[in-house]
Motif scaffolding. Structure first.
Motif, PDB file in Angstrom:
ATOM      1  N   ARG A   4      18.402 -50.396 -57.482  1.00  7.76           N
ATOM      2  CA  ARG A   4      19.316 -50.458 -58.621  1.00  7.76           C
ATOM      3  C   ARG A   4      20.773 -50.341 -58.172  1.00  7.76           C
ATOM      4  O   ARG A   4      21.663 -50.977 -58.724  1.00  7.76           O
ATOM      5  CB  ARG A   4      18.998 -49.331 -59.613  1.00  7.76           C
ATOM      6  N   VAL A   7      21.949 -53.968 -56.162  1.00 10.04           N
ATOM      7  CA  VAL A   7      21.645 -55.339 -56.575  1.00 10.04           C
ATOM      8  C   VAL A   7      22.913 -56.108 -56.945  1.00 10.04           C
ATOM      9  O   VAL A   7      23.061 -57.278 -56.622  1.00 10.04           O
ATOM     10  CB  VAL A   7      20.650 -55.339 -57.750  1.00 10.04           C
ATOM     11  N   PRO A  38      19.272 -55.208 -51.511  1.00  9.28           N
ATOM     12  CA  PRO A  38      18.892 -54.058 -52.316  1.00  9.28           C
ATOM     13  C   PRO A  38      18.577 -52.801 -51.530  1.00  9.28           C
ATOM     14  O   PRO A  38      18.701 -51.696 -52.030  1.00  9.28           O
ATOM     15  CB  PRO A  38      17.648 -54.563 -53.058  1.00  9.28           C
ATOM     16  N   ASP A  87      10.984 -50.678 -59.962  1.00  5.36           N
ATOM     17  CA  ASP A  87      11.777 -51.893 -60.056  1.00  5.36           C
ATOM     18  C   ASP A  87      11.282 -52.943 -59.073  1.00  5.36           C
ATOM     19  O   ASP A  87      10.655 -52.625 -58.058  1.00  5.36           O
ATOM     20  CB  ASP A  87      13.248 -51.584 -59.768  1.00  5.36           C
ATOM     21  N   TYR A  89      12.582 -57.013 -57.448  1.00  7.03           N
ATOM     22  CA  TYR A  89      13.738 -57.897 -57.341  1.00  7.03           C
ATOM     23  C   TYR A  89      13.392 -59.062 -56.425  1.00  7.03           C
ATOM     24  O   TYR A  89      12.546 -58.945 -55.533  1.00  7.03           O
ATOM     25  CB  TYR A  89      14.935 -57.121 -56.770  1.00  7.03           C
ATOM     26  N   GLU A 112      21.095 -57.041 -62.806  1.00  5.39           N
ATOM     27  CA  GLU A 112      21.112 -56.075 -61.715  1.00  5.39           C
ATOM     28  C   GLU A 112      19.732 -55.541 -61.391  1.00  5.39           C
ATOM     29  O   GLU A 112      19.526 -54.959 -60.320  1.00  5.39           O
ATOM     30  CB  GLU A 112      22.050 -54.918 -62.056  1.00  5.39           C
ATOM     31  N   THR A 113      18.784 -55.697 -62.297  1.00  5.25           N
ATOM     32  CA  THR A 113      17.418 -55.231 -62.063  1.00  5.25           C
ATOM     33  C   THR A 113      16.439 -56.231 -62.648  1.00  5.25           C
ATOM     34  O   THR A 113      16.804 -57.074 -63.471  1.00  5.25           O
ATOM     35  CB  THR A 113      17.155 -53.862 -62.727  1.00  5.25           C
ATOM     36  N   CYS A 126       7.466 -57.464 -62.253  1.00  6.98           N
ATOM     37  CA  CYS A 126       8.887 -57.495 -62.577  1.00  6.98           C
ATOM     38  C   CYS A 126       9.410 -58.924 -62.457  1.00  6.98           C
ATOM     39  O   CYS A 126       9.096 -59.630 -61.493  1.00  6.98           O
ATOM     40  CB  CYS A 126       9.661 -56.581 -61.635  1.00  6.98           C
TER      41      CYS A 126
END
Length: 277
Positions: A4, A7, A38, A87, A89, A112-113, A126
Motif C-alpha cells: 500500500r 504503489v 510495491p 492486498d 497488485y 493505489e491498491t 484482487c
C-alpha cells in the motif's frame, strides 16, 4: 503494508521512465525502477508462506489495440496465506529486466491498491485495471508481441510474494480485412474476381496500413448452407492487397480469413454474396 505504501510511487515512476520513452530511446530508459516497486525490489522474492495461485489478464485473451480507442484490461491476482490476503497488485511491462532499466513499455494501474474479494479465510482474488492507449503507452510498433506480467500479493501478517515475470500476455495490432466478389450477377462458368485488403494498426502513425506477404484463405459458402469451405490460399501484396479468380458455379458467399501472427490477431472479413445465373 509495503504494498500500500509504495504503489503510487510505482505508477509514477513507471509512467515517467518507461511508458513514454520513444522507440529510438527505449534502451536508455532509467534504471531506477527497482527501488519503487510495491516491495522495494523487482526480483522474485518470497517472505513467509504467501503463495500466488493464479493471475489472469484480460480474461485470458490477447490484448488487441487499434489506433485511437483506449483498451481497459483487468488483471486478477488470486493469492493465499494462512493469515489471509490483505492486498494484491499487478502491472504489465515489456523489456528484458526492470532492475537494470531495460524496459520499453509498461501499463500500470491508476489505483493505489487492488480491489480484493475474499474467497475463503486464507484466499482472496484482487483485481486491478490497466489501460492500453495508442496515444500514450502504446506508442510504437516495437511494443507488439509478448509482455511480462508483474504480480505481487501481501498477507495480513506481513508476508508477501512478488514475481517479476509471473506469466506473459500478447499485445497485438488490431487487424481489418475486406472482401469483394465481382461481377454480380455472373453467368455460370464465367470468371469471378475476388479482391480485398488486409490492414493492421500502425502505432507509429496512428493509422491502419497494409499488411503484406501474409497468407490469407479464400472461403466459400453455398447458398442455403451454414459451412464455409476453403477454396485457396493467397498472399497479400503491396498495401495488403488481395486478388484472385475463381469460376462461377452456384450462388453463395465468398470471404477472406487471416489466421493471425504473434503481433496481429486473426480476422475474418464480412462475406460478399454472388448471384450465379
Amino acid at each position: 503494508m509495503r504494498i500500500r505504501a509504495t504503489v503510487a510511487a510505482v505508477s509514477g515512476a513507471l509512467a515517467l521512465s518507461a511508458l513514454a520513452v520513444p522507440a529510438a530511446q527505449a534502451d536508455e530508459a532509467p534504471g531506477s525502477l527497482a527501488a519503487v516497486t510495491p516491495f522495494g525490489a523487482v526480483a522474485d522474492e518470497v517472505v513467509g508462506d504467501t503463495v500466488i495461485k493464479k493471475v489472469t489478464v484480460n480474461g485470458g485473451k490477447d490484448i488487441v489495440v487499434g489506433t485511437s480507442k483506449k483498451k481497459s484490461v483487468t488483471i486478477s491476482v488470486t493469492a493465499t496465506d494462512p493469515s489471509g490476503i490483505e492486498d494484491g497488485y499487478a502491472f504489465l511491462w515489456k523489456g528484458n529486466d526492470i532492475d537494470s532499466g531495460d524496459v520499453v513499455g509498461a501499463m500500470v494501474p491508476d489505483a493505489e491498491t487492488g480491489t480484493c474479494t475474499t474467497v475463503n479465510a486464507t484466499t482472496s482474488t484482487c483485481k486491478v485495471t490497466v489501460v492500453a492507449d495508442p496515444k500514450d503507452n502504446i506508442y510504437s510498433n516495437v511494443l507488439a508481441g509478448k509482455w511480462h506480467v508483474f504480480a505481487g500479493a501481501a498477507a495480513n501478517d506481513g508476508d508477501y510474494n512478488i514475481r517479476e515475470k509471473y506469466s506473459s500476455v500478447s499485445v497485438k495490432r488490431e487487424a481489418a480485412l475486406t472482401t469483394n466478389a465481382a461481377p454480380e450477377p455472373v453467368k455460370k462458368g464465367k470468371t469471378i474476381t475476388v479482391t480485398g485488403k488486409l490492414t493492421r494498426a500502425n502505432w507509429d502513425t496512428l493509422k491502419f496500413a497494409g499488411y503484406t506477404s501474409q497468407s490469407v484463405k479464400l472461403q466459400f459458402k453455398k447458398k442455403g448452407t451454414s459451412t464455409y469451405k476453403d477454396v485457396k490460399t493467397i498472399k497479400s501484396g503491396s498495401g495488403g492487397a488481395l486478388k484472385t479468380t475463381v469460376k462461377a458455379g452456384v450462388d453463395g458467399s465468398y470471404r477472406f480469413v487471416f489466421a493471425g501472427t504473434s503481433t496481429t490477431p486473426a480476422v475474418t472479413s464480412t462475406a460478399d454474396a454472388i448471384d450465379v445465373k
